[in-house]
Scaffold this active site. Sequence first.
Site, short mmCIF file in Angstrom:
data_model
loop_
_atom_site.label_atom_id
_atom_site.label_comp_id
_atom_site.label_asym_id
_atom_site.label_seq_id
_atom_site.Cartn_x
_atom_site.Cartn_y
_atom_site.Cartn_z
CG ASP A 52 -0.34 -0.08 2.53
OD1 ASP A 52 0.83 -0.74 2.35
OD2 ASP A 52 -0.81 0.27 3.62
CE1 TYR A 53 5.36 5.65 3.05
CE2 TYR A 53 7.24 4.30 1.56
CZ TYR A 53 6.46 5.41 2.40
OH TYR A 53 7.55 6.28 2.54
CB CYS A 54 5.10 0.44 -2.77
SG CYS A 54 6.88 -0.06 -1.86
CB SER B 46 0.53 5.80 -1.08
OG SER B 46 1.85 5.56 -0.41
CE LYS B 47 5.56 8.29 0.64
NZ LYS B 47 5.48 9.79 1.01
#
Length: 231
Positions: free
Chosen positions: A116-118, A120-121
């Site tokens: 999820d973090y990747c 979003s980035k």
Amino acid sequence: NAAGNKETIQQIKAEGGTAYAYTVDLCKKEAIYEAAAKTKQEVGVVKILINNAGIVSGTPLLETPDVKIIRTFDVNVLAHFWTIKAFMPDMIENKSGHIVNIASLAGHGGITKLVDYCSSKFAAVGIDDTLKVELVALGHDEYIKTTVVCPYYISTGMFAGVKSKIIPILEPDFVASEAVHGIITNKPQVILPWWCAILLCLKTIVPLKGWLYLGKVLGLICSMDEFEGRH
């Protein structure tokens, strides 16, 4: 982060500067717009916008609750749209402005426990890339610049427990200094450490198996066993 805001205010005032702090729930679009209006009323026109806030879950995708995934995108992606829409009209009117998105090297390659973090980035990098194109198309690129900052892991505590083999964990002061230098020199992109830009080029030409092997060797695919996501 009210405490972090207060600390920043104290640091700026200690250097003889003037500072204002507004604590905002970045998951709420209306709160962002209200804070933006209050800022412009109490401080004045914003000439440099830095989208720096970010959160991370730090769990495998199937173990990440839906609410955390949604919150990650609210803070790391959607908030960027609302802040840009709030402040860019004044930049256009005054023919002066700079929009900075603090993304990550994770916005160029996937990492376990950070789906999820990747993602979003990747979106943050995409916002900057596409905004650059739109500013050119609308004729605003001569006086409104954008910079995307893509650092490796930073020792802020957000990624505590991550073990990196070759690429060093970056110090906050170094990243901040390089980001500021990128802004004042109108660099379109800041990759930290700089030589990781070579790896990003390799990713586009090396077969997937080769890239995954290279990632393990260089530590891009890090040990995340002790990592627990922090806001």
